[in-house]
Design a protein around this motif. Structure first.
Motif, PDB file in Angstrom:
ATOM      1  N   SER A   1       9.404  11.550  -6.942  1.00 17.12           N
ATOM      2  CA  SER A   1       8.091  12.014  -6.501  1.00 17.12           C
ATOM      3  C   SER A   1       7.073  10.987  -6.999  1.00 17.12           C
ATOM      4  O   SER A   1       7.436   9.849  -7.295  1.00 17.12           O
ATOM      5  N   VAL A   2       5.811  11.375  -7.092  1.00 16.76           N
ATOM      6  CA  VAL A   2       4.799  10.436  -7.574  1.00 16.76           C
ATOM      7  C   VAL A   2       5.133  10.018  -9.001  1.00 16.76           C
ATOM      8  O   VAL A   2       5.402  10.851  -9.865  1.00 16.76           O
ATOM      9  N   GLY A   3       5.153   8.726  -9.236  1.00 20.41           N
ATOM     10  CA  GLY A   3       5.523   8.211 -10.546  1.00 20.41           C
ATOM     11  C   GLY A   3       4.377   7.504 -11.244  1.00 20.41           C
ATOM     12  O   GLY A   3       3.319   7.258 -10.654  1.00 20.41           O
ATOM     13  N   PHE A   4       4.612   7.156 -12.503  1.00 23.14           N
ATOM     14  CA  PHE A   4       3.601   6.491 -13.316  1.00 23.14           C
ATOM     15  C   PHE A   4       4.212   5.248 -13.946  1.00 23.14           C
ATOM     16  O   PHE A   4       5.300   5.289 -14.516  1.00 23.14           O
ATOM     17  N   ILE A   5       3.491   4.127 -13.837  1.00 27.51           N
ATOM     18  CA  ILE A   5       3.898   2.869 -14.468  1.00 27.51           C
ATOM     19  C   ILE A   5       2.769   2.407 -15.374  1.00 27.51           C
ATOM     20  O   ILE A   5       1.609   2.368 -14.949  1.00 27.51           O
ATOM     21  N   GLN A   6       3.119   2.060 -16.595  1.00 22.99           N
ATOM     22  CA  GLN A   6       2.127   1.530 -17.532  1.00 22.99           C
ATOM     23  C   GLN A   6       2.554   0.136 -17.966  1.00 22.99           C
ATOM     24  O   GLN A   6       3.660  -0.062 -18.466  1.00 22.99           O
ATOM     25  N   ILE A   7       1.662  -0.835 -17.766  1.00 27.96           N
ATOM     26  CA  ILE A   7       1.910  -2.218 -18.168  1.00 27.96           C
ATOM     27  C   ILE A   7       1.039  -2.523 -19.384  1.00 27.96           C
ATOM     28  O   ILE A   7      -0.178  -2.299 -19.349  1.00 27.96           O
TER      29      ILE A   7
ATOM     30  N   ALA B   1       0.816  -1.223   0.000  1.00 27.49           N
ATOM     31  CA  ALA B   1       0.000   0.000   0.000  1.00 27.49           C
ATOM     32  C   ALA B   1       0.845   1.266   0.000  1.00 27.49           C
ATOM     33  O   ALA B   1       0.491   2.251  -0.656  1.00 27.49           O
ATOM     34  N   ASP B   2       1.984   1.266   0.725  1.00 22.02           N
ATOM     35  CA  ASP B   2       2.803   2.477   0.784  1.00 22.02           C
ATOM     36  C   ASP B   2       3.404   2.813  -0.579  1.00 22.02           C
ATOM     37  O   ASP B   2       3.609   3.981  -0.913  1.00 22.02           O
ATOM     38  N   ILE B   3       3.660   1.782  -1.388  1.00 23.80           N
ATOM     39  CA  ILE B   3       4.187   2.004  -2.737  1.00 23.80           C
ATOM     40  C   ILE B   3       3.072   2.528  -3.639  1.00 23.80           C
ATOM     41  O   ILE B   3       3.275   3.439  -4.446  1.00 23.80           O
ATOM     42  N   LYS B   4       1.869   1.974  -3.484  1.00 25.66           N
ATOM     43  CA  LYS B   4       0.749   2.417  -4.310  1.00 25.66           C
ATOM     44  C   LYS B   4       0.436   3.895  -4.096  1.00 25.66           C
ATOM     45  O   LYS B   4      -0.038   4.569  -5.001  1.00 25.66           O
ATOM     46  N   LYS B   5       0.714   4.400  -2.893  1.00 25.15           N
ATOM     47  CA  LYS B   5       0.417   5.795  -2.588  1.00 25.15           C
ATOM     48  C   LYS B   5       1.231   6.753  -3.457  1.00 25.15           C
ATOM     49  O   LYS B   5       0.784   7.844  -3.767  1.00 25.15           O
TER      50      LYS B   5
END
Length: 196
Positions: free
Chosen positions: A105-111, A63-67
């Motif tokens: 900072s807040v990042g974005f991952i696309q699978i 959950a802490d990573i998802k934040k």
């Protein structure tokens, strides 16, 4: 030795004992992880629904990573992958974890998942800082890491590469310094054998 020292100083242990304790914990963890990642990869290849696998990989993210990470996935609902589920999820965990750790900072991952000729290709793209060009030739080598913290062993991508080779597949990496990286897993669309 540590047990003897604990018995000798039951109430007021010296600082050296605490250092030995931390070192022993770190060394034990190192040996366990090294063994897990460097042992022979044995596969149990089964037909898997790829969309469900990707969902399970994302659900398993702490959950802490998802934040601090926005994750999107595009995968055809009926796409099938022939793979070892346990090893596949560990490889995805490595790729997602590496991407998250690169974010400042807040990042974005696309699978994304797609069929390319004789391969099913799963790509994990991020908008992190990218990988310096001079590091790319060494990424899949054991004990190579670009991270500075001491709990990284430089075995995650090496292990992932071993898993892909056992599947008769490969990993391809593209990096765009300053704007992100893409790790693509190429799995054969048809396996040579399935365990019954």
């Amino acid at each position: 030795v540590i047990t003897i020292l604990r018995d000798k100083f039951p109430n007021d242990p010296p600082e050296e004992l605490a250092i030995l304790d931390r070192s022993l914990i770190h060394l034990t963890s190192f040996v366990q992880k090294t063994k897990f990642y460097s042992d022979q990869i044995i596969l149990d290849i089964q037909e898997q629904n790829l969309s469900s696998l990707i969902s399970e990989a994302i659900t398993g993210i702490p959950a802490d990573i998802k934040k601090k990470t926005e994750i999107s996935a595009e995968c055809p609902a009926d796409m099938v992958l022939y793979c070892d589920k346990t090893h596949f999820l560990e490889v995805m965990n490595n790729l997602i974890g590496n991407a998250v750790e690169s974010f400042t900072s807040v990042g974005f991952i696309q699978i994304t998942c797609q069929r390319q000729h004789q391969f099913i290709v799963i790509s994990v793209a991020d908008n992190g800082p990218g990988i310096p060009e001079e590091e790319l030739p060494f990424l899949l080598e054991p004990y190579h890491t670009t991270k500075t913290s001491n709990h990284h062993l430089g075995l995650g991508l090496y292990y992932s590469n071993k898993v892909m080779k056992e599947h008769r597949g490969t990993i391809k990496v593209k990096s765009f310094p300053g704007s992100g990286s893409v790790f693509s897993l190429y799995f054969p669309a048809r396996p040579r054998r399935l365990k019954k």
